[in-house]
Design a protein around this motif. Structure first.
Motif, PDB file in Angstrom:
ATOM      1  N   LYS A 201      -8.715  50.717 -31.233  1.00 39.65           N
ATOM      2  CA  LYS A 201      -7.716  50.005 -30.440  1.00 39.65           C
ATOM      3  C   LYS A 201      -8.411  49.469 -29.197  1.00 39.65           C
ATOM      4  CE  LYS A 201      -3.495  50.916 -27.851  1.00 39.65           C
ATOM      5  NZ  LYS A 201      -2.583  51.961 -27.401  1.00 39.65           N
ATOM      6  N   LYS A 202      -8.165  48.240 -28.864  1.00 40.71           N
ATOM      7  CA  LYS A 202      -8.818  47.642 -27.703  1.00 40.71           C
ATOM      8  C   LYS A 202      -7.915  47.757 -26.475  1.00 40.71           C
ATOM      9  CE  LYS A 202     -12.534  46.720 -29.758  1.00 40.71           C
ATOM     10  NZ  LYS A 202     -13.606  47.665 -29.566  1.00 40.71           N
ATOM     11  N   GLN A 203      -8.216  48.727 -25.645  1.00 42.94           N
ATOM     12  CA  GLN A 203      -7.458  48.953 -24.426  1.00 42.94           C
ATOM     13  C   GLN A 203      -7.888  47.974 -23.335  1.00 42.94           C
ATOM     14  OE1 GLN A 203      -9.054  51.367 -26.132  1.00 42.94           O
ATOM     15  NE2 GLN A 203      -7.601  52.967 -26.585  1.00 42.94           N
ATOM     16  N   THR A 204      -7.018  47.834 -22.350  1.00 42.24           N
ATOM     17  CA  THR A 204      -7.342  47.041 -21.182  1.00 42.24           C
ATOM     18  C   THR A 204      -8.208  47.899 -20.268  1.00 42.24           C
ATOM     19  OG1 THR A 204      -5.259  45.844 -21.349  1.00 42.24           O
ATOM     20  CG2 THR A 204      -6.366  45.806 -19.213  1.00 42.24           C
ATOM     21  N   ILE A 205      -9.329  47.341 -19.826  1.00 39.33           N
ATOM     22  CA  ILE A 205     -10.266  48.069 -18.981  1.00 39.33           C
ATOM     23  C   ILE A 205     -10.223  47.481 -17.574  1.00 39.33           C
ATOM     24  CG2 ILE A 205     -12.684  48.722 -18.624  1.00 39.33           C
ATOM     25  CD1 ILE A 205     -11.526  49.838 -21.228  1.00 39.33           C
ATOM     26  N   VAL A 206      -9.914  48.335 -16.597  1.00 42.10           N
ATOM     27  CA  VAL A 206     -10.001  47.972 -15.189  1.00 42.10           C
ATOM     28  C   VAL A 206     -11.191  48.729 -14.627  1.00 42.10           C
ATOM     29  CG1 VAL A 206      -8.863  47.969 -12.949  1.00 42.10           C
ATOM     30  CG2 VAL A 206      -7.507  47.593 -15.015  1.00 42.10           C
ATOM     31  N   ALA A 207     -12.222  47.987 -14.258  1.00 44.20           N
ATOM     32  CA  ALA A 207     -13.429  48.603 -13.710  1.00 44.20           C
ATOM     33  C   ALA A 207     -13.195  48.930 -12.241  1.00 44.20           C
ATOM     34  CB  ALA A 207     -14.612  47.667 -13.858  1.00 44.20           C
ATOM     35  N   VAL A 208     -13.558  50.134 -11.850  1.00 50.03           N
ATOM     36  CA  VAL A 208     -13.465  50.552 -10.456  1.00 50.03           C
ATOM     37  C   VAL A 208     -14.899  50.616  -9.927  1.00 50.03           C
ATOM     38  CG1 VAL A 208     -12.707  52.351  -8.866  1.00 50.03           C
ATOM     39  CG2 VAL A 208     -11.377  51.874 -10.938  1.00 50.03           C
ATOM     40  N   VAL A 209     -15.165  49.838  -8.862  1.00 51.71           N
ATOM     41  CA  VAL A 209     -16.520  49.757  -8.326  1.00 51.71           C
ATOM     42  C   VAL A 209     -16.557  50.209  -6.877  1.00 51.71           C
ATOM     43  CG1 VAL A 209     -17.200  47.902  -9.900  1.00 51.71           C
ATOM     44  CG2 VAL A 209     -16.277  47.328  -7.672  1.00 51.71           C
ATOM     45  N   GLY A 210     -17.685  50.802  -6.516  1.00 54.89           N
ATOM     46  CA  GLY A 210     -17.869  51.257  -5.138  1.00 54.89           C
ATOM     47  C   GLY A 210     -18.523  50.207  -4.267  1.00 54.89           C
ATOM     48  N   TYR A 211     -19.230  49.281  -4.869  1.00 53.79           N
ATOM     49  CA  TYR A 211     -19.929  48.227  -4.141  1.00 53.79           C
ATOM     50  C   TYR A 211     -20.152  47.050  -5.080  1.00 53.79           C
ATOM     51  CZ  TYR A 211     -23.714  50.581  -6.608  1.00 53.79           C
ATOM     52  OH  TYR A 211     -24.485  51.169  -7.577  1.00 53.79           O
ATOM     53  N   GLU A 212     -20.451  45.918  -4.488  1.00 51.17           N
ATOM     54  CA  GLU A 212     -20.706  44.721  -5.288  1.00 51.17           C
ATOM     55  C   GLU A 212     -22.141  44.272  -5.067  1.00 51.17           C
ATOM     56  OE1 GLU A 212     -17.882  41.793  -4.054  1.00 51.17           O
ATOM     57  OE2 GLU A 212     -16.224  42.739  -5.098  1.00 51.17           O
ATOM     58  N   ASN A 213     -22.868  44.112  -6.141  1.00 48.31           N
ATOM     59  CA  ASN A 213     -24.189  43.509  -6.125  1.00 48.31           C
ATOM     60  C   ASN A 213     -24.425  42.901  -7.502  1.00 48.31           C
ATOM     61  OD1 ASN A 213     -25.090  45.529  -7.888  1.00 48.31           O
ATOM     62  ND2 ASN A 213     -25.964  46.769  -6.252  1.00 48.31           N
ATOM     63  N   PRO A 214     -25.488  42.138  -7.684  1.00 43.51           N
ATOM     64  CA  PRO A 214     -25.695  41.475  -8.977  1.00 43.51           C
ATOM     65  C   PRO A 214     -25.743  42.432 -10.163  1.00 43.51           C
ATOM     66  CG  PRO A 214     -27.109  40.480  -7.321  1.00 43.51           C
ATOM     67  CD  PRO A 214     -26.468  41.671  -6.676  1.00 43.51           C
ATOM     68  N   SER A 215     -26.364  43.590 -10.007  1.00 41.33           N
ATOM     69  CA  SER A 215     -26.437  44.515 -11.144  1.00 41.33           C
ATOM     70  C   SER A 215     -25.067  45.108 -11.468  1.00 41.33           C
ATOM     71  CB  SER A 215     -27.464  45.621 -10.886  1.00 41.33           C
ATOM     72  OG  SER A 215     -27.094  46.388  -9.772  1.00 41.33           O
ATOM     73  N   MET A 216     -24.233  45.335 -10.458  1.00 46.96           N
ATOM     74  CA  MET A 216     -22.879  45.847 -10.690  1.00 46.96           C
ATOM     75  C   MET A 216     -22.033  44.782 -11.396  1.00 46.96           C
ATOM     76  SD  MET A 216     -20.825  48.383 -10.579  1.00 46.96           S
ATOM     77  CE  MET A 216     -21.916  49.470  -9.692  1.00 46.96           C
ATOM     78  N   LEU A 217     -22.162  43.529 -10.981  1.00 46.17           N
ATOM     79  CA  LEU A 217     -21.428  42.445 -11.639  1.00 46.17           C
ATOM     80  C   LEU A 217     -21.881  42.294 -13.090  1.00 46.17           C
ATOM     81  CD1 LEU A 217     -21.370  39.796  -8.779  1.00 46.17           C
ATOM     82  CD2 LEU A 217     -19.474  41.213  -9.572  1.00 46.17           C
ATOM     83  N   GLU A 218     -23.186  42.439 -13.321  1.00 43.56           N
ATOM     84  CA  GLU A 218     -23.704  42.371 -14.681  1.00 43.56           C
ATOM     85  C   GLU A 218     -23.116  43.487 -15.539  1.00 43.56           C
ATOM     86  OE1 GLU A 218     -27.968  42.566 -17.029  1.00 43.56           O
ATOM     87  OE2 GLU A 218     -27.949  42.149 -14.881  1.00 43.56           O
ATOM     88  N   LEU A 219     -23.000  44.691 -14.967  1.00 46.30           N
ATOM     89  CA  LEU A 219     -22.410  45.824 -15.676  1.00 46.30           C
ATOM     90  C   LEU A 219     -20.945  45.547 -16.019  1.00 46.30           C
ATOM     91  CD1 LEU A 219     -22.556  48.787 -16.677  1.00 46.30           C
ATOM     92  CD2 LEU A 219     -21.932  49.466 -14.364  1.00 46.30           C
ATOM     93  N   ILE A 220     -20.213  44.986 -15.087  1.00 46.98           N
ATOM     94  CA  ILE A 220     -18.795  44.656 -15.315  1.00 46.98           C
ATOM     95  C   ILE A 220     -18.658  43.649 -16.451  1.00 46.98           C
ATOM     96  CG2 ILE A 220     -16.768  43.535 -14.292  1.00 46.98           C
ATOM     97  CD1 ILE A 220     -17.720  44.771 -11.588  1.00 46.98           C
TER      98      ILE A 220
END
Length: 167
Positions: free
Chosen positions: A43-62
């Protein structure tokens, strides 16, 4: 908001099917482990990513985990509902786009089959495009099937007959 909530830490190995929406803390997580967790559910659930900071590697992970929405820490009540609804909307649209894309690919494949079968009939019977399609349609109606199935049968038959000619 009337939602039933459950929490789990550390990240479980498998996703439980009962959840429709998941808030997933992706800070200090690796994408392989997160994707393994997310893909463990059919089942494909809706994913809300919770992040502590924003940087290029975090955006890539999202982007890598295909999150539908993002919340920044510290979480404030004013952004939660918006992230939930936005995530649900994006998930719903993605599902519909995939469904539409599959239908279009199937239709294109069927059109190609019909064109290939028409070409075979035109070559063997020395008839034009319209007459070839009329023959395919007539057979489909007589056999109570669709033109793509008849076309596939013509293609298969032509392939088998051409194999006999080579030996």
């Amino acid at each position: 908001m009337g939602c039933q909530v459950d929490h789990s830490w550390p990240l479980p190995k498998t996703f439980q099917e009962k959840y429709d929406l998941v808030f997933l803390d992706v800070t200090d997580q690796n994408s392989e482990k997160l994707n393994q967790f997310i893909n463990s559910s059919s089942k494909k659930q809706t994913i809300v990513a919770v992040v502590g900071y924003e940087n290029p590697s975090m955006l890539e992970l999202i982007f890598d985990i295909k999150a539908h929405s993002v919340l920044n820490k510290p979480i404030r009540a004013s952004g939660v509902m918006t992230s939930m609804l936005l995530g649900q909307k994006i998930q719903s649209e993605r599902f519909q786009f995939r469904k539409d894309l599959k239908a279009l690919k199937d239709k294109l494949e069927n059109v190609q089959k019909v064109n290939d079968a028409k070409f075979i009939l035109m070559r063997h019977r020395k008839i034009n495009d319209r007459e070839a399609y009329a023959l395919i349609r007539k057979q489909a109606m007589a056999k109570r099937t669709n033109t793509a199935d008849i076309s596939q049968a013509i293609i298969n038959a032509e392939s088998i007959l051409s194999d006999f000619g080579d030996t």
